[in-house]
Write a protein that holds these residues in place. Sequence first.
Motif, mmCIF file in Angstrom:
data_model
loop_
_atom_site.group_PDB
_atom_site.id
_atom_site.type_symbol
_atom_site.label_atom_id
_atom_site.label_comp_id
_atom_site.label_asym_id
_atom_site.label_seq_id
_atom_site.Cartn_x
_atom_site.Cartn_y
_atom_site.Cartn_z
ATOM 1 N N GLY A 1 0.806 -1.222 0.000
ATOM 2 C CA GLY A 1 0.000 0.000 0.000
ATOM 3 C C GLY A 1 0.832 1.262 0.000
ATOM 4 N N SER A 2 0.641 2.107 1.026
ATOM 5 C CA SER A 2 1.284 3.421 1.056
ATOM 6 C C SER A 2 2.645 3.407 1.754
ATOM 7 N N ALA B 1 4.322 10.794 -4.610
ATOM 8 C CA ALA B 1 3.059 10.067 -4.539
ATOM 9 C C ALA B 1 2.577 9.703 -5.937
ATOM 10 N N SER C 1 -0.623 8.174 -7.993
ATOM 11 C CA SER C 1 -2.051 7.893 -7.856
ATOM 12 C C SER C 1 -2.378 6.458 -8.239
ATOM 13 N N ASP D 1 -5.363 5.906 -1.000
ATOM 14 C CA ASP D 1 -3.958 5.890 -0.590
ATOM 15 C C ASP D 1 -3.049 5.706 -1.803
ATOM 16 N N PRO D 2 -2.292 6.738 -2.195
ATOM 17 C CA PRO D 2 -1.360 6.580 -3.310
ATOM 18 C C PRO D 2 -0.153 5.749 -2.908
ATOM 19 N N VAL D 3 0.589 5.279 -3.912
ATOM 20 C CA VAL D 3 1.863 4.614 -3.682
ATOM 21 C C VAL D 3 2.921 5.687 -3.441
ATOM 22 N N GLN D 4 3.829 5.422 -2.490
ATOM 23 C CA GLN D 4 4.890 6.373 -2.176
ATOM 24 C C GLN D 4 6.239 5.820 -2.647
#
Length: 285
Positions: free
Chosen positions: A83-84, A127, A129, A264-267
């Motif tokens: 996830g994030s 970030a 999307s 929650d975007p990918v970081q």
Amino acid sequence: MDVAVGIVAQRGDERAQDLAAALIETLERAGDREGATVSVVVDDASGNAVDAPAVPVASMADRDFVVSIGGDGTLLFVAREVGSTPILGVNLGEVGFLNAVAPDDACDVVVDLLEELCDTGSLEGRALSRLEATGEGEWALEPALNELVVHGPRRGHGGGVTVETRIDGDCYAASHADGVLVATPTGSTAYNLSEGGPLVHPETDALVVTQMAATESMPPLVVDPDTELTISVSGADTAYVISDGRNRRRLEPPATVTVSLAPDPVQLVGPTGNFVTSLEKLEST
């Protein structure tokens, strides 16, 4: 300070496993210099080859950051699982749109990330999307970093479906087609490109809507990410919505899918790649 790191090596790749082992040694030495206790785990598929505790990738979601060693496919897998959680991509593939770090630079970069964590308590990143598909019955598909596809029972002759795409309630396209693809800027270089969609710079705040083999086609459309986007399918017994080519849900037409940004975007952390240079590599593959 305690620092928790996860490392995921491309499955069955000896080079990736060797680099994972080198990163563990580097992190432990750097932790000693910084006065930090560094805890490193590897993915369970690498446990027999790398001397570190092995865990499922999904359990790395509580780590301070995760290192993905491989191609873009490996990073997509890691992103789905964690996830994030911040991700550093080390590129063993051909193009590497998501993986900006060369193997020879990986040890220096993880040391920089460790020092940043010790100094500030957090990591600066970019970030990316993700898209989420939802539908009647309150179902939601796993978020997609690259694209969501809605298509008929199968691709090709006789496998299409009647598709209507609406933008903020207005009909943009209605046709018999293989399907419709909605891509993020990250995914514009992937499936979207092979379907004739445009390249989108990764820092652009937009989504791309691309029809797939439509009998009455419209040009690909670039829209604002907050656009109300719905895709309705009919005229077939079965249809599917697919996230990043992996997670899928069967639809029973007539059915409507709503596509929106996932919460929650990918970081991504570490150095950023040169998008234009990566495009030059794309032309040669």
